[in-house]
Design a protein around this motif. Sequence first.
Motif, mmCIF file in Angstrom:
data_model
loop_
_atom_site.group_PDB
_atom_site.id
_atom_site.type_symbol
_atom_site.label_atom_id
_atom_site.label_comp_id
_atom_site.label_asym_id
_atom_site.label_seq_id
_atom_site.Cartn_x
_atom_site.Cartn_y
_atom_site.Cartn_z
ATOM 1 N N HIS A 1 8.314 -44.927 46.213
ATOM 2 C CA HIS A 1 9.767 -45.033 46.111
ATOM 3 C C HIS A 1 10.300 -46.022 47.141
ATOM 4 O O HIS A 1 11.191 -46.833 46.856
ATOM 5 C CB HIS A 1 10.399 -43.655 46.318
ATOM 6 C CG HIS A 1 11.833 -43.587 45.927
ATOM 7 N ND1 HIS A 1 12.857 -43.912 46.785
ATOM 8 C CD2 HIS A 1 12.424 -43.253 44.755
ATOM 9 C CE1 HIS A 1 14.014 -43.771 46.172
ATOM 10 N NE2 HIS A 1 13.787 -43.368 44.944
ATOM 11 N N SER A 2 9.739 -45.985 48.345
ATOM 12 C CA SER A 2 10.151 -46.909 49.402
ATOM 13 C C SER A 2 9.817 -48.350 49.026
ATOM 14 O O SER A 2 10.601 -49.272 49.286
ATOM 15 C CB SER A 2 9.463 -46.535 50.715
ATOM 16 O OG SER A 2 9.775 -47.460 51.732
ATOM 17 N N PHE B 1 20.702 -53.580 38.591
ATOM 18 C CA PHE B 1 19.826 -52.518 39.091
ATOM 19 C C PHE B 1 19.071 -51.835 37.959
ATOM 20 O O PHE B 1 17.852 -51.657 38.027
ATOM 21 C CB PHE B 1 20.635 -51.483 39.874
ATOM 22 C CG PHE B 1 19.813 -50.299 40.314
ATOM 23 C CD1 PHE B 1 18.992 -50.387 41.426
ATOM 24 C CD2 PHE B 1 19.844 -49.108 39.601
ATOM 25 C CE1 PHE B 1 18.213 -49.306 41.824
ATOM 26 C CE2 PHE B 1 19.078 -48.024 39.990
ATOM 27 C CZ PHE B 1 18.260 -48.123 41.104
ATOM 28 N N LEU C 1 9.623 -49.586 45.996
ATOM 29 C CA LEU C 1 10.590 -50.013 44.987
ATOM 30 C C LEU C 1 11.917 -50.392 45.633
ATOM 31 O O LEU C 1 12.567 -51.362 45.229
ATOM 32 C CB LEU C 1 10.809 -48.902 43.956
ATOM 33 C CG LEU C 1 9.642 -48.593 43.013
ATOM 34 C CD1 LEU C 1 9.973 -47.377 42.149
ATOM 35 C CD2 LEU C 1 9.314 -49.787 42.134
ATOM 36 N N GLN C 2 12.312 -49.640 46.644
ATOM 37 C CA GLN C 2 13.575 -49.926 47.320
ATOM 38 C C GLN C 2 13.557 -51.306 47.974
ATOM 39 O O GLN C 2 14.591 -51.979 48.053
ATOM 40 C CB GLN C 2 13.870 -48.846 48.368
ATOM 41 C CG GLN C 2 14.254 -47.500 47.783
ATOM 42 C CD GLN C 2 15.498 -47.578 46.912
ATOM 43 O OE1 GLN C 2 16.493 -48.184 47.294
ATOM 44 N NE2 GLN C 2 15.437 -46.960 45.748
ATOM 45 N N GLU C 3 12.393 -51.741 48.451
ATOM 46 C CA GLU C 3 12.294 -53.078 49.043
ATOM 47 C C GLU C 3 12.649 -54.152 48.019
ATOM 48 O O GLU C 3 13.283 -55.157 48.352
ATOM 49 C CB GLU C 3 10.880 -53.307 49.581
ATOM 50 C CG GLU C 3 10.538 -52.450 50.788
ATOM 51 C CD GLU C 3 9.068 -52.500 51.146
ATOM 52 O OE1 GLU C 3 8.685 -51.839 52.127
ATOM 53 O OE2 GLU C 3 8.306 -53.197 50.440
ATOM 54 N N TYR D 1 14.601 -53.605 45.252
ATOM 55 C CA TYR D 1 16.012 -53.450 44.895
ATOM 56 C C TYR D 1 16.933 -54.019 45.977
ATOM 57 O O TYR D 1 17.952 -54.646 45.670
ATOM 58 C CB TYR D 1 16.348 -51.971 44.684
ATOM 59 C CG TYR D 1 15.541 -51.277 43.616
ATOM 60 C CD1 TYR D 1 15.038 -51.971 42.519
ATOM 61 C CD2 TYR D 1 15.265 -49.913 43.701
ATOM 62 C CE1 TYR D 1 14.297 -51.332 41.543
ATOM 63 C CE2 TYR D 1 14.533 -49.265 42.721
ATOM 64 C CZ TYR D 1 14.043 -49.975 41.650
ATOM 65 O OH TYR D 1 13.313 -49.333 40.683
ATOM 66 N N ILE D 2 16.588 -53.791 47.243
ATOM 67 C CA ILE D 2 17.453 -54.240 48.342
ATOM 68 C C ILE D 2 17.544 -55.762 48.367
ATOM 69 O O ILE D 2 18.636 -56.339 48.462
ATOM 70 C CB ILE D 2 16.935 -53.699 49.685
ATOM 71 C CG1 ILE D 2 17.209 -52.188 49.777
ATOM 72 C CG2 ILE D 2 17.602 -54.425 50.859
ATOM 73 C CD1 ILE D 2 16.557 -51.522 50.972
ATOM 74 N N ARG E 1 6.914 -58.113 47.236
ATOM 75 C CA ARG E 1 7.960 -57.300 46.606
ATOM 76 C C ARG E 1 9.348 -57.852 46.918
ATOM 77 O O ARG E 1 10.226 -57.903 46.044
ATOM 78 C CB ARG E 1 7.842 -55.844 47.076
ATOM 79 C CG ARG E 1 6.605 -55.135 46.575
ATOM 80 C CD ARG E 1 6.663 -53.647 46.849
ATOM 81 N NE ARG E 1 6.603 -53.313 48.258
ATOM 82 C CZ ARG E 1 5.481 -53.045 48.921
ATOM 83 N NH1 ARG E 1 4.312 -53.109 48.295
ATOM 84 N NH2 ARG E 1 5.501 -52.712 50.197
ATOM 85 N N GLU E 2 9.562 -58.256 48.156
ATOM 86 C CA GLU E 2 10.881 -58.767 48.533
ATOM 87 C C GLU E 2 11.209 -60.059 47.787
ATOM 88 O O GLU E 2 12.342 -60.261 47.336
ATOM 89 C CB GLU E 2 10.932 -58.978 50.047
ATOM 90 C CG GLU E 2 10.904 -57.661 50.827
ATOM 91 C CD GLU E 2 10.846 -57.865 52.333
ATOM 92 O OE1 GLU E 2 10.607 -59.019 52.762
ATOM 93 O OE2 GLU E 2 11.028 -56.882 53.075
ATOM 94 N N GLU F 1 15.085 -51.853 37.476
ATOM 95 C CA GLU F 1 14.365 -50.581 37.565
ATOM 96 C C GLU F 1 13.555 -50.319 36.303
ATOM 97 O O GLU F 1 12.372 -49.951 36.370
ATOM 98 C CB GLU F 1 15.346 -49.439 37.802
ATOM 99 C CG GLU F 1 14.675 -48.079 37.936
ATOM 100 C CD GLU F 1 15.676 -46.964 38.141
ATOM 101 O OE1 GLU F 1 15.462 -46.131 39.037
ATOM 102 O OE2 GLU F 1 16.682 -46.925 37.401
#
Length: 231
Positions: free
Chosen positions: A88-89, A33, A91-93, A95-96, A145-146, A37
Amino acid sequence: MMASLLGLAVFALVLSGPALAFVPTGGGTSTHFTITENALLQKVRETCEAVAKNNDYEFKPTGNSPEKIVQACLGPTATGDVSGAKFHSALQEIYIQHGLLDRDFVNSAPHHFNSEAFLEGKSLIIEGMAAIKANIRNENFQAARETLGKILHTLQDFYSHSNWVELGYTNPYLSLIRADLPIENMADMNTPTCSDCASGTCPDPILPAILEKQKLTSGYMGIFSNTKPSG
């Protein structure tokens, strides 16, 4: 606007290769992570600096958070709260999907560069890069992104699951992201590469002959068995 900027950053990260993905900032232990990041935010900052320069305003974020970066990136007239939340959302895609690779492909050697699956792992990265570029051209930024999250995981696992560092290399291996460059001097499945270690904590498990011959080898993942494979 923000989706386009992050799309540009994703594209730049893919083209720049693995270098940024393996230069964590700060001290302490790096994880999947934190490495991801740091690499993403560094590349986004570089992309925003270029965008600001081309649009005649100065990129001066007042902090290092994603929200502060995007507010500075969009320029002096940006409304940072909403745009920052979307960024932020996004980026979360990444990371997930990065994290889900361990769940969805836990026993897949190519996805983690286990069991000498170097060529297969490279193919996943090359195919993923092509998919990212195609999705960016079609403005399908979420899919880009994914996919980036998935291939960054595989790319990072090459360095942590192989003996690349033990061989003395300190630079990224460009052959992983260049279809025209071969992966050289690989050990095969029948080559003895490591010593027996019942405890799993033995120092220097790689056989001296492997290091002397500069053979590239990777670990194995005993999900369903703790028995060491032959070699």
